[in-house]
Design an enzyme around this catalytic site. Sequence first.
Site, short mmCIF file in Angstrom:
data_model
loop_
_atom_site.label_atom_id
_atom_site.label_comp_id
_atom_site.label_asym_id
_atom_site.label_seq_id
_atom_site.Cartn_x
_atom_site.Cartn_y
_atom_site.Cartn_z
N THR A 1 19.29 25.32 22.62
CA THR A 1 18.00 25.45 23.29
C THR A 1 18.13 25.59 24.80
OG1 THR A 1 17.72 23.06 23.58
CG2 THR A 1 16.90 24.02 21.53
N LYS A 2 19.34 25.45 25.34
CA LYS A 2 19.50 25.33 26.79
C LYS A 2 19.39 26.68 27.50
CE LYS A 2 20.10 20.89 26.62
NZ LYS A 2 19.99 20.61 25.19
#
Length: 424
Positions: free
Chosen positions: A201-202
């Site tokens: 998700t980064k």
Amino acid sequence: MAHSLAILGGAQVSDRQWPRWPQPGPRALKSLEDVLHSGRWTISCAYQGRPSYEEQFADAFAEYCGTEFCVPTSTGSASLSIALEACGVGAFDEVVVPGLSWVASASAVLGINAIPVLVDVDPATYCVDPDAVAAAITERTRAITVVHAYSSIADLTALTEIARRHGLPLIEDCAHAHGARYRGQAVGSIGAAGAFSMQGTKLLTAGEGGAVVTNDPEVADRADHLRSDGRRRSRAPLNVGDMELLETGHMMGSNACLSEFHAAVLLDQLDLIDGQNMRRRESAAYLDQRLARFGCVGQVTTEGTTERTYYRYATRLPKEILEIVPVATVIDALTAELGFPVLSAYRPLNDNPLHRPDTRRRFAANPEYLAQVNPKRFDLPVTKDIHESVVTFGHEVLLAPIEAMEEIALAFEKVTAHIGEIAP
């Protein structure tokens, strides 16, 4: 009776296809194919006559962060544990940890048998409160960790002064903040070490991965040993077939190396991140202005931030709405209107089902230690209030066209205007 809100059967505000994440760049497939046929899939395989993708990424990311050294790791959690231990933290040492964060901020401390001391955060920035940090320091404190949360940079001026005054390393957890800058310096380069996550998700991602950055050669050397079973990368010329990792016997470690596949993808992503961050900032600025009309208050960042990044967009709902319904009800209504997941802020680490040391036998071996790591002994009223009043959504949404931000604003307007329909 016909209802207006989508959660009750009304029409959605938006039915668009929102951006997905992660998004590969133009050279990802070619680089992955190159790794596949290279004869070397990780740094612990034999040297093949050219720099590894891991080495290339380490050099590129150190330059990006403005640090002398970068040690890639397998995960962000590993990077945080390694950064702490490389800075001298060990068993029974206390580490100051923000109460508003993903559970890894605490579990990484537990992973080296240290004690997370949870402290409250600033109500406007959601980052650790310097006054709370100062009050939590004891003779057993060995490090301060700071999380640059969601889209904010913590007050690094105050925190570095506290760390200096007490002779403690400041570890920056930059899992949300790839590319952010404070007073002209990249986050991660200001403390004794910076820990990054490249989880799926980064902002910079290869699905999994991490990195420790630092300007201290001793911290970098220890981190290198800690992440590769007590070995470090050779600094001597290599022949094809040589092992690049040297068994120095200097320091015992574990295996937390980054694979060549992950490193290749990260190099591809690094080419894209600055442009993506610029688009996110533009979208967030639009939303801050529009949502303020309905009484929402966007997360702010510390004075001195010179380049802001957005891992999640966060805004606090007006009190008059929360007096009618809880934040979870608003979240469900917004999700129904927009078709992407809206979430609350992190649950406080003193009341988080993922942070329960008593469920692990390794911590129960010492009853005194188990009592010291009991998260319920801490009080985090500001963090609790943020969890109960703030809504967030992922950074990929901010990559949609600017007209899509208007749809988000219209969804907030619709839900707040018709909140009585979903009141208990």
